[in-house]
Design a protein around this motif. Structure first.
Motif, mmCIF file in Angstrom:
data_model
loop_
_atom_site.group_PDB
_atom_site.id
_atom_site.type_symbol
_atom_site.label_atom_id
_atom_site.label_comp_id
_atom_site.label_asym_id
_atom_site.label_seq_id
_atom_site.Cartn_x
_atom_site.Cartn_y
_atom_site.Cartn_z
ATOM 1 N N ASP A 107 0.349 3.737 -13.218
ATOM 2 C CA ASP A 107 -0.766 4.132 -12.362
ATOM 3 C C ASP A 107 -2.129 3.738 -12.888
ATOM 4 O OD1 ASP A 107 0.360 5.166 -10.127
ATOM 5 O OD2 ASP A 107 0.447 7.222 -10.845
ATOM 6 N N PHE A 108 -2.212 3.293 -14.132
ATOM 7 C CA PHE A 108 -3.530 3.123 -14.717
ATOM 8 C C PHE A 108 -3.722 1.718 -15.270
ATOM 9 C CE2 PHE A 108 -2.432 7.612 -15.037
ATOM 10 C CZ PHE A 108 -3.489 8.167 -14.341
ATOM 11 N N SER A 109 -4.874 1.158 -14.965
ATOM 12 C CA SER A 109 -5.250 -0.146 -15.500
ATOM 13 C C SER A 109 -6.069 0.052 -16.763
ATOM 14 C CB SER A 109 -6.050 -0.928 -14.457
ATOM 15 O OG SER A 109 -7.159 -0.163 -14.035
ATOM 16 N N THR A 110 -6.340 -1.060 -17.440
ATOM 17 C CA THR A 110 -7.145 -1.038 -18.654
ATOM 18 C C THR A 110 -8.442 -1.778 -18.391
ATOM 19 O OG1 THR A 110 -5.182 -1.014 -20.061
ATOM 20 C CG2 THR A 110 -7.249 -1.732 -21.081
ATOM 21 N N ALA A 111 -9.549 -1.160 -18.760
ATOM 22 C CA ALA A 111 -10.848 -1.812 -18.594
ATOM 23 C C ALA A 111 -11.091 -2.754 -19.759
ATOM 24 C CB ALA A 111 -11.952 -0.760 -18.520
ATOM 25 N N TYR A 136 0.830 -1.200 0.000
ATOM 26 C CA TYR A 136 0.000 0.000 0.000
ATOM 27 C C TYR A 136 0.868 1.255 0.000
ATOM 28 C CZ TYR A 136 -3.752 -3.204 1.115
ATOM 29 O OH TYR A 136 -4.649 -4.245 1.074
ATOM 30 N N VAL A 137 0.338 2.282 -0.653
ATOM 31 C CA VAL A 137 0.983 3.591 -0.708
ATOM 32 C C VAL A 137 0.017 4.605 -0.096
ATOM 33 C CG1 VAL A 137 1.788 5.425 -2.231
ATOM 34 C CG2 VAL A 137 2.378 3.048 -2.719
ATOM 35 N N GLU A 160 -3.580 3.431 -1.260
ATOM 36 C CA GLU A 160 -3.873 2.794 -2.534
ATOM 37 C C GLU A 160 -3.089 1.497 -2.638
ATOM 38 O OE1 GLU A 160 -2.621 6.002 -5.058
ATOM 39 O OE2 GLU A 160 -4.667 6.706 -5.337
ATOM 40 N N SER A 161 -3.698 0.526 -3.281
ATOM 41 C CA SER A 161 -3.088 -0.800 -3.403
ATOM 42 C C SER A 161 -2.162 -0.858 -4.615
ATOM 43 C CB SER A 161 -4.190 -1.856 -3.535
ATOM 44 O OG SER A 161 -3.648 -3.130 -3.779
ATOM 45 N N TYR A 162 -0.986 -1.452 -4.418
ATOM 46 C CA TYR A 162 -0.004 -1.605 -5.494
ATOM 47 C C TYR A 162 0.484 -3.060 -5.548
ATOM 48 C CZ TYR A 162 0.779 3.259 -6.860
ATOM 49 O OH TYR A 162 0.637 4.521 -7.380
ATOM 50 N N VAL A 163 0.957 -3.438 -6.717
ATOM 51 C CA VAL A 163 1.672 -4.698 -6.883
ATOM 52 C C VAL A 163 3.122 -4.353 -7.195
ATOM 53 C CG1 VAL A 163 1.918 -6.788 -8.262
ATOM 54 C CG2 VAL A 163 -0.365 -5.952 -7.666
ATOM 55 N N PHE A 164 4.050 -4.990 -6.489
ATOM 56 C CA PHE A 164 5.482 -4.699 -6.628
ATOM 57 C C PHE A 164 6.236 -5.928 -7.108
ATOM 58 C CE2 PHE A 164 3.852 -1.968 -3.233
ATOM 59 C CZ PHE A 164 4.304 -0.714 -3.627
ATOM 60 N N PHE A 166 2.720 -1.428 -10.117
ATOM 61 C CA PHE A 166 1.525 -0.843 -10.725
ATOM 62 C C PHE A 166 0.398 -0.769 -9.716
ATOM 63 C CE2 PHE A 166 1.817 -5.289 -12.135
ATOM 64 C CZ PHE A 166 0.618 -5.826 -11.731
ATOM 65 N N ARG A 167 -0.445 0.220 -9.938
ATOM 66 C CA ARG A 167 -1.496 0.541 -8.977
ATOM 67 C C ARG A 167 -2.799 -0.141 -9.337
ATOM 68 N NH1 ARG A 167 -4.954 5.610 -8.079
ATOM 69 N NH2 ARG A 167 -4.085 6.353 -10.038
ATOM 70 N N ILE A 168 -3.466 -0.684 -8.336
ATOM 71 C CA ILE A 168 -4.839 -1.169 -8.477
ATOM 72 C C ILE A 168 -5.727 -0.012 -8.042
ATOM 73 C CG2 ILE A 168 -6.483 -2.981 -7.896
ATOM 74 C CD1 ILE A 168 -3.936 -3.945 -9.330
ATOM 75 N N GLN A 169 -6.172 0.796 -9.008
ATOM 76 C CA GLN A 169 -6.822 2.053 -8.657
ATOM 77 C C GLN A 169 -8.289 1.902 -8.287
ATOM 78 O OE1 GLN A 169 -6.476 4.603 -12.066
ATOM 79 N NE2 GLN A 169 -7.696 3.293 -13.390
ATOM 80 N N GLU A 170 -8.914 0.790 -8.657
ATOM 81 C CA GLU A 170 -10.346 0.626 -8.393
ATOM 82 C C GLU A 170 -10.569 0.124 -6.965
ATOM 83 O OE1 GLU A 170 -9.384 0.792 -12.461
ATOM 84 O OE2 GLU A 170 -8.737 -0.696 -10.987
ATOM 85 N N ALA A 171 -11.608 0.616 -6.339
ATOM 86 C CA ALA A 171 -11.937 0.190 -4.976
ATOM 87 C C ALA A 171 -12.517 -1.224 -4.991
ATOM 88 C CB ALA A 171 -12.942 1.161 -4.368
ATOM 89 N N ASN A 172 -12.291 -1.951 -3.905
ATOM 90 C CA ASN A 172 -12.853 -3.293 -3.706
ATOM 91 C C ASN A 172 -12.485 -4.250 -4.840
ATOM 92 O OD1 ASN A 172 -14.243 -2.439 -1.322
ATOM 93 N ND2 ASN A 172 -15.788 -1.475 -2.647
ATOM 94 N N ALA A 173 -11.233 -4.169 -5.305
ATOM 95 C CA ALA A 173 -10.766 -5.093 -6.337
ATOM 96 C C ALA A 173 -10.720 -6.519 -5.783
ATOM 97 C CB ALA A 173 -9.391 -4.677 -6.830
#
Length: 760
Positions: free
Chosen positions: A182-186, A123-124, A131-135, A148-155
């Protein structure tokens, strides 16, 4: 001589005192969620995993390499150095807030055997906003290489693909992938303005209410080029009106719940191309009243396979689709059954011959493996299996790999060098899972590990070793690294049982009785009261489940007896469990003899258990109770109403009452629809028997149960009022189908009080 006798006397006194020092246990000791529960379970080794063919242990302070031959440990990376990189090291890109230090490495993994990379989440930010991150941390260069950041809540529903480094996940009803930055793809389309689809259309989650072996909703292709996913349209499904009572005015929180015989959801399978960002859907035709199960890929990623099942669940087809266009290429196998076909496993291609795959079927009466050759098509010819109710048609040359009156439970993977498949099966006993190496060419099976007990195994990437987590009634836990050629391995842990060391425990035995058909053997577990006295008469309680895909008795610690069973034996009750016909791991005919009449044959077999209890000189034949949850709650209520003179007290948890109120997939498999089986639904509706209640019956439910919805219990209470009978009711507000944590302890305190009050 006198000295020897004196020593023996002292030794005997010591043993006697030691036995007397053992104490009584509480529900907090034996119920999950209890304050002392985990202190009393046998020691284990959390975090064991494979780094290709190297065994590693992700512990709190470090990740350690374990020598597969000797068991010796050496440190690979420490928590201290990972936190140093997180706090002070070079970052792949700039962050606006500091990274929170890790407290443990137990959730970390090493996805690539040829790379020195550790993958973990963190977390950051601060406590108010994080915010949740994967390292990804390179423990040789000692630096972060990607994040990279998991920007959406309740992933949720995370699915990492090591071939391309992408992480698929869901948030709300949508599907995303992330790889860096910082950004995921939908993957799933959003409505205008980014609004949620409000539970009508769901992407990337398990469908068909997790039946047919479906536990996930995303499926990476072997090389990571594509992501297949489920799309579920629930817009036509009736809402069940669950109610949240924690708000000032109770709030409606509806569940999408298709009841038996009603309109179900529609499922399609999408394929997302990672590089182009384009999605196509399989051209499967109208998805109405069909199930799309067990998705699998061809090794070359050109084809995708789905086992499709009709609404009646008696006709399965293995269908091949073009992965690039979605076009249907053909049907490779079909199977029909007079009762039901139940596909539960995807295809498994041979890693040394990608033209062949393994298919699972119960056509010969038990779950077995069949090798199909994609290069040898043939004209289909319908044949009858060893189970005479089963017919099948093969459009590829097919060879049985396993046969016999036992079943394969899992495929763990392959030993590529030896050309073997590693399986778990009931070949030694239906009370066990043992691991075998199966030679694909000859069919020869080699036992891996001990013959005794239950074995849970993790196979290394190349299939040369496995981690064996073994337990039995005599062995609390033993963890070993074993070569898959059947030779001796190395033991990493042999645990003792704190319960046996510290507490007075009851005597537990297993055996068999005959089913109501007079010929089928049924396994039972009998627990005598603590401090058992043959000259006393004890009340008895039957703990029951009884439904498909469940088995209550295994060769494990306490023969699978739950903590509450042990506790009630300490309170002076004889405890009995019988795995009746209809339960798991005994073959398809053993299970499906209950078809269209759930609860009828099962109850007859439980009555045989009552007769067995009544034959025991130390059981009070007039004081027999019954308890069960879910299907067991249905069985408890059923037994109290069908055999009111046999059962004095019952506690039914989360019960089905009327199968018309149960969901489509499970309910229609075993009962057909209310339209096609009206007599079956009528005869198994417990509301019609409400007037039969004589003993004390309590029903316990979760206030927002999404599995056995509250309507079951509410309508039963109405029927009892109309019939002039008086069951009791207890509700756990806002809980679902099961109580967890402290609620679970409270639940068993409540159940115990009911039996102590009314079955003394």
């Amino acid at each position: 001589m006198k000295q020897i006798l004196s020593f023996i006397a002292i030794l005997c006194m010591t043993v006697t005192l030691s036995a007397q020092e053992k104490k009584a246990f509480t529900l907090n000791d034996v119920i999950p969620g209890g304050s002392n529960y985990f202190n009393l379970t046998p020691k284990t080794m959390p975090g064991l995993q494979w780094w290709e063919d190297v065994c590693v242990r992700a512990d709190v302070e470090a990740i350690k390499r374990i020598n597969n031959r000797t068991g010796e440990e050496s440190v690979v990376v420490t928590l201290k150095e990972v936190n140093e990189a997180l706090q002070n090291g070079e970052k792949p890109y700039k962050l606006l807030a500091p990274i929170k230090p890790l407290h443990t490495l137990q959730g970390a993994s090493l996805p690539w055997g040829n790379r020195n990379l550790l993958m973990f989440s963190g977390y950051v930010g601060d406590e108010e906003k994080s915010e949740s991150y994967v390292f990804f941390y390179d423990f040789v260069q000692k630096k972060l290489t990607n994040m990279f950041r998991i920007q959406e809540a309740n992933a949720a529903n995370f699915d990492f693909c090591k071939e391309n480094g992408y992480l698929a996940y869901t948030a709300g009803d949508h599907l995303y992938i992330a790889n860096h930055g910082d950004f995921s793809t939908a993957v799933s389309p959003h409505l205008t303005g980014g609004k949620e689809i409000d539970n009508d259309i769901v992407y990337g989650q398990a469908v068909h209410r997790n039946e047919f072996g479906i536990m996930k909703g995303t499926f990476w292709s072997p090389k990571g080029t594509y992501l297949a996913f489920y799309r579920m349209d629930q817009s036509m499904v009736t809402d069940y009106p669950q109610v949240n009572t924690t708000t000032r005015i109770a709030t409606l929180v509806p569940d999408k719940y298709p009841m038996a015989g009603m309109t179900s959801h529609k499922v399609t399978v999408g394929i997302y191309h990672v590089k182009t960002g384009k999605t196509i859907y399989l051209q499967a035709g109208d998805p109405t009243d069909r199930y799309f199960t067990n998705i699998s890929w061809s090794p070359d990623e050109k084809d995708i396979y789905v086992i499709e099942l009709n609404r009646d669940q008696n006709h399965a087809q293995l269908v091949q689709y073009n992965a690039e266009t979605g076009e249907k290429k053909g049907v490779l196998y079909e199977e029909k059954h007079a009762r039901y076909v139940e596909p539960q496993h995807p295809l498994a291609f041979l890693p040394w011959d990608e033209t062949k795959f393994i298919y699972w079927s119960q056509r010969d009466g038990y779950h077995h493996l069949y090798l199909m050759d994609t290069q040898k098509p043939q004209a289909g010819e319908w044949k009858t299996g060893k189970d005479a109710d089963d017919t099948y048609c093969e459009y590829l040359q097919t060879t049985p790999l396993t046969q016999g009156d036992w079943l394969v439970q899992e495929i763990l993977g392959f030993n590529k060098k030896m050309k073997t498949v590693i399986i778990g099966s009931t070949e030694i006993s239906p009370l066990q899972t043992n691991v075998f190496s199966l030679d694909v060419k000859t069919g020869k099976r080699t036992l891996i590990g001990k013959r005794d007990g239950m074995h849970r195994a993790q196979l290394s990437e190349n299939g040369t070793f496995l981690i064996d987590n073994f337990t039995s009634n005599d062995v609390p836990r033993e963890i070993s690294i074993l070569p898959t050629d059947g030779k001796k391995g190395v033991t990493l842990l042999t645990a003792t049982d704190p319960m046996k060391e510290q507490y007075n425990l009851p005597e537990i035995s297993i055996g068999t009785i005959k089913a109501a058909d007079g010929k089928t053997d049924l396994y039972y577990r009998l627990i005598k009261p603590v401090g058992f006295d043959l000259n006393k008469k004890y009340p008895a309680i039957i703990y029951v489940y009884g439904g498909p895909h469940a088995q209550m008795i295994h060769n494990t610690r306490f023969y699978d007896a739950r903590g509450w069973d042990l506790y009630m034996a300490q309170q002076g009750y004889v405890m009995l469990t019988v795995d009746n016909r209809g339960s798991d791991n005994r073959g398809i005919q053993f299970e499906n003899c209950t078809f269209r009449q759930l609860g009828a044959e099962e109850a007859k077999d439980q009555v045989e258990g009552v007769k067995f209890l009544q034959s025991l000189p130390y059981v009070d034949a007039g004081k027999i109770g019954v308890h069960g949850w879910s299907f067991g709650g249905y069985m408890t209520t059923n037994l109290m109403l069908t055999y009111p003179d046999l059962f004095k007290v019952g506690v039914a948890g989360g019960p089905v009452i009327d199968w018309k109120y149960y969901e489509v997939m499970y309910g229609e498999r075993y009962m057909d629809t209310p339209q096609t089986n009206p007599e079956g639904y009528k005869s198994r509706d417990l509301k019609a028997k409400a007037g039969n209640l004589k003993g004390r019956l309590e029903i316990i439910i979760g206030g927002m149960d999404p599995t056995c919805v509250p309507q079951h219990t509410i309508t039963f209470l109405r029927a009892c009022i109309d019939a002039g009978t008086h069951p009791d009711l207890f509700i756990y507000p806002e809980d679902g189908h099961n109580m967890m944590g402290r609620d679970r302890v409270h639940l068993h305190e409540h159940i115990t009080r009911y039996f102590l009050d009314y079955l003394k």
